[in-house]
Design a protein around this motif. Sequence first.
Motif, PDB file in Angstrom:
ATOM      1  N   ARG A   1      47.796  30.812  43.513  1.00  0.00           N
ATOM      2  CA  ARG A   1      48.648  30.416  42.821  1.00  0.00           C
ATOM      3  C   ARG A   1      50.180  31.155  43.000  1.00  0.00           C
ATOM      4  NH1 ARG A   1      44.864  32.643  38.720  1.00  0.00           N
ATOM      5  NH2 ARG A   1      46.147  34.314  38.628  1.00  0.00           N
ATOM      6  N   GLY A   2      51.186  29.433  43.734  1.00  0.00           N
ATOM      7  CA  GLY A   2      52.257  30.291  44.112  1.00  0.00           C
ATOM      8  C   GLY A   2      52.226  30.594  45.841  1.00  0.00           C
ATOM      9  N   THR A   3      52.376  31.487  45.746  1.00  0.00           N
ATOM     10  CA  THR A   3      52.615  32.963  47.526  1.00  0.00           C
ATOM     11  C   THR A   3      50.704  33.375  47.690  1.00  0.00           C
ATOM     12  OG1 THR A   3      54.540  32.980  46.873  1.00  0.00           O
ATOM     13  CG2 THR A   3      53.758  33.805  48.364  1.00  0.00           C
ATOM     14  N   TRP A   4      50.939  33.802  46.390  1.00  0.00           N
ATOM     15  CA  TRP A   4      49.154  34.529  47.007  1.00  0.00           C
ATOM     16  C   TRP A   4      48.253  34.063  46.535  1.00  0.00           C
ATOM     17  CZ3 TRP A   4      53.375  36.795  44.397  1.00  0.00           C
ATOM     18  CH2 TRP A   4      54.534  37.793  45.046  1.00  0.00           C
ATOM     19  N   VAL A   5      47.498  33.751  47.532  1.00  0.00           N
ATOM     20  CA  VAL A   5      45.573  33.438  46.813  1.00  0.00           C
ATOM     21  C   VAL A   5      44.798  34.297  46.079  1.00  0.00           C
ATOM     22  CG1 VAL A   5      43.405  32.844  47.690  1.00  0.00           C
ATOM     23  CG2 VAL A   5      45.788  31.705  48.358  1.00  0.00           C
ATOM     24  N   TRP A   6      44.019  34.319  45.052  1.00  0.00           N
ATOM     25  CA  TRP A   6      43.630  34.824  44.189  1.00  0.00           C
ATOM     26  C   TRP A   6      41.853  34.525  44.162  1.00  0.00           C
ATOM     27  CZ3 TRP A   6      45.981  38.960  41.723  1.00  0.00           C
ATOM     28  CH2 TRP A   6      47.402  39.030  41.283  1.00  0.00           C
ATOM     29  N   TYR A   7      40.924  35.469  44.535  1.00  0.00           N
ATOM     30  CA  TYR A   7      39.141  35.717  44.658  1.00  0.00           C
ATOM     31  C   TYR A   7      39.031  36.124  43.134  1.00  0.00           C
ATOM     32  CZ  TYR A   7      39.361  33.494  49.588  1.00  0.00           C
ATOM     33  OH  TYR A   7      39.369  33.267  50.486  1.00  0.00           O
ATOM     34  N   ARG A   8      37.550  35.443  42.848  1.00  0.00           N
ATOM     35  CA  ARG A   8      36.939  35.759  41.847  1.00  0.00           C
ATOM     36  C   ARG A   8      35.759  35.422  41.794  1.00  0.00           C
ATOM     37  NH1 ARG A   8      41.089  33.177  38.537  1.00  0.00           N
ATOM     38  NH2 ARG A   8      39.232  31.172  39.301  1.00  0.00           N
ATOM     39  N   VAL A   9      34.810  36.363  41.822  1.00  0.00           N
ATOM     40  CA  VAL A   9      33.934  36.873  42.268  1.00  0.00           C
ATOM     41  C   VAL A   9      32.693  35.663  41.390  1.00  0.00           C
ATOM     42  CG1 VAL A   9      33.219  38.244  39.948  1.00  0.00           C
ATOM     43  CG2 VAL A   9      31.760  38.529  42.574  1.00  0.00           C
ATOM     44  N   LYS A  10      31.696  34.956  41.940  1.00  0.00           N
ATOM     45  CA  LYS A  10      30.681  33.592  41.079  1.00  0.00           C
ATOM     46  C   LYS A  10      29.737  34.830  40.086  1.00  0.00           C
ATOM     47  CE  LYS A  10      30.621  29.591  42.344  1.00  0.00           C
ATOM     48  NZ  LYS A  10      30.159  28.716  42.530  1.00  0.00           N
TER      49      LYS A  10
ATOM     50  N   PRO B   1      39.540  41.213  37.296  1.00  0.00           N
ATOM     51  CA  PRO B   1      39.006  40.028  37.271  1.00  0.00           C
ATOM     52  C   PRO B   1      39.367  39.199  37.808  1.00  0.00           C
ATOM     53  CG  PRO B   1      39.924  41.600  35.507  1.00  0.00           C
ATOM     54  CD  PRO B   1      40.157  41.872  36.465  1.00  0.00           C
ATOM     55  N   GLU B   2      40.181  39.979  38.869  1.00  0.00           N
ATOM     56  CA  GLU B   2      40.960  38.993  40.265  1.00  0.00           C
ATOM     57  C   GLU B   2      41.103  39.965  40.855  1.00  0.00           C
ATOM     58  OE1 GLU B   2      42.741  34.469  38.870  1.00  0.00           O
ATOM     59  OE2 GLU B   2      43.370  36.517  38.139  1.00  0.00           O
ATOM     60  N   THR B   3      41.280  39.051  42.863  1.00  0.00           N
ATOM     61  CA  THR B   3      41.983  40.023  43.833  1.00  0.00           C
ATOM     62  C   THR B   3      42.363  39.460  44.242  1.00  0.00           C
ATOM     63  OG1 THR B   3      39.785  41.586  43.094  1.00  0.00           O
ATOM     64  CG2 THR B   3      41.120  41.924  45.033  1.00  0.00           C
ATOM     65  N   CYS B   4      43.868  39.075  44.597  1.00  0.00           N
ATOM     66  CA  CYS B   4      44.931  39.103  45.818  1.00  0.00           C
ATOM     67  C   CYS B   4      44.301  39.631  46.640  1.00  0.00           C
ATOM     68  CB  CYS B   4      46.180  39.465  45.639  1.00  0.00           C
ATOM     69  SG  CYS B   4      47.129  38.947  46.017  1.00  0.00           S
ATOM     70  N   VAL B   5      44.372  38.939  47.739  1.00  0.00           N
ATOM     71  CA  VAL B   5      44.442  38.233  49.313  1.00  0.00           C
ATOM     72  C   VAL B   5      44.831  39.704  49.845  1.00  0.00           C
ATOM     73  CG1 VAL B   5      43.919  37.945  51.813  1.00  0.00           C
ATOM     74  CG2 VAL B   5      43.444  36.455  49.503  1.00  0.00           C
ATOM     75  N   CYS B   6      45.976  39.744  49.440  1.00  0.00           N
ATOM     76  CA  CYS B   6      46.757  40.499  49.819  1.00  0.00           C
ATOM     77  C   CYS B   6      47.061  42.147  49.006  1.00  0.00           C
ATOM     78  CB  CYS B   6      48.750  39.945  49.465  1.00  0.00           C
ATOM     79  SG  CYS B   6      48.500  40.213  47.450  1.00  0.00           S
TER      80      CYS B   6
END
Lengths: 121, 121
Positions: free
Chosen positions: B92-101, B56-61
Motif C-alpha cells: 500500500r503505497g510505499t510500504w508492504v503490510w503483512y497479515r497472518v492467515k 492486525p497488520e504489520t509493516c515490513v518497516c
Amino acid sequence: MSKQLLPVVDVSAVACCPPIAVRPLETPQAEAVAPMFRALGDPVRLRLMSMIASAPETCVCDLTPAFDLSGPTISHHLKVLREAGLVDSERRGTWVWYRVKADAVRRLSALLDIPAMPATG
Amino acid sequence: MSKQLLPVVDVSAVACCPPIAVRPLETPQAEAVAPMFRALGDPVRLRLMSMIASAPETCVCDLTPAFDLSGPTISHHLKVLREAGLVDSERRGTWVWYRVKADAVRRLSALLDIPAMPATG
DNA sequence: AGCCTGATTCGAATGTTATCGAGACAGGGA
DNA sequence: TCCCTGTCTCGATAACATTCGAATCAGGCT
C-alpha cells in the motif's frame, strides 16, 4: 467418541509462553521452540510422528517398513524427533518402542492458538 | 484477558485431516503440511510470524529493525512464510503490510491436538 | 524527469540436512 | 559360544538453506 469439555487448554501447555498471536515471541523462546517445529517440518518425520502419536506405543519395526527409506535414515529421523523432545524411546528386549511426548505437542498446539476474532474484530 | 469459551475447534481448521494423534497422516497430506511446519522451524521466522500475528497488520518497516539481519534476509524469510501459506502481504503505497492467515495457523494447531487421555487411559 | 526510500530479487559463499552403505552394538536363541 | 535379527552410529555425498551485497523494482516527492 464423547466430546471432552474438560481442560481445553491446560496450564502446562502454555508454560513456555503465550500463543504467538498474543504477543511477539522473544528470541530465546523462539530459539527453544523452533527446533520442534523444524522437526515436524519434514514429511517423513511428520508421518513418523503421526504414526507414533496414533498409538500408545510403536515399535521401530513397524515404522521402518512404512517408508521407502533405509533403516539408518528412519533411525536418523527418529533421532531428530527425540532430540526435539517430541518423542521418547525405550528398548525392551529386541525392539525399541517410541511414545509421543504429549505435553510437548500440546505446548506447540497452544502456541498456535489464534483467537477466533482478530483484535479489531 | 477474558477467557474465550466460544469455538475452541472450528470445522474449517480440521478440513485437511484429523489430528496427527487420531490416525497416521497419509503421505500426500504430510507433504502438504510439512512446509508450514518447516517455515515455523526457524527462530527468525517464528518471531516474524509472532510479530505479524500479534497485530492486525504489520509493516515490513517495523519487522526489519527488530532483527540483526539485512533487509534481503528478512525479505527472504517473509517469502518463505508467504509460500508456506502462513501469511499474506499487500503493498500500500510505499510500504508492504503483512497479515497472518489465521485459518492456516488454526489448521496447524488443530493438527497437533492430542486427547487429554491417551487411548488406553 | 530525476531522485530518494522501502522492499524484493539475484548470485555467491558458507553451513546444514537427507540419504545411503558399511560397520557397530544389543539382545535372544541354537 | 556363535550367529541372527533389529537398531543405531559413522562417514561420505548430494541437495537444500541461510545470509550477504549488489542490483532491481515500486511509489512518492521535488
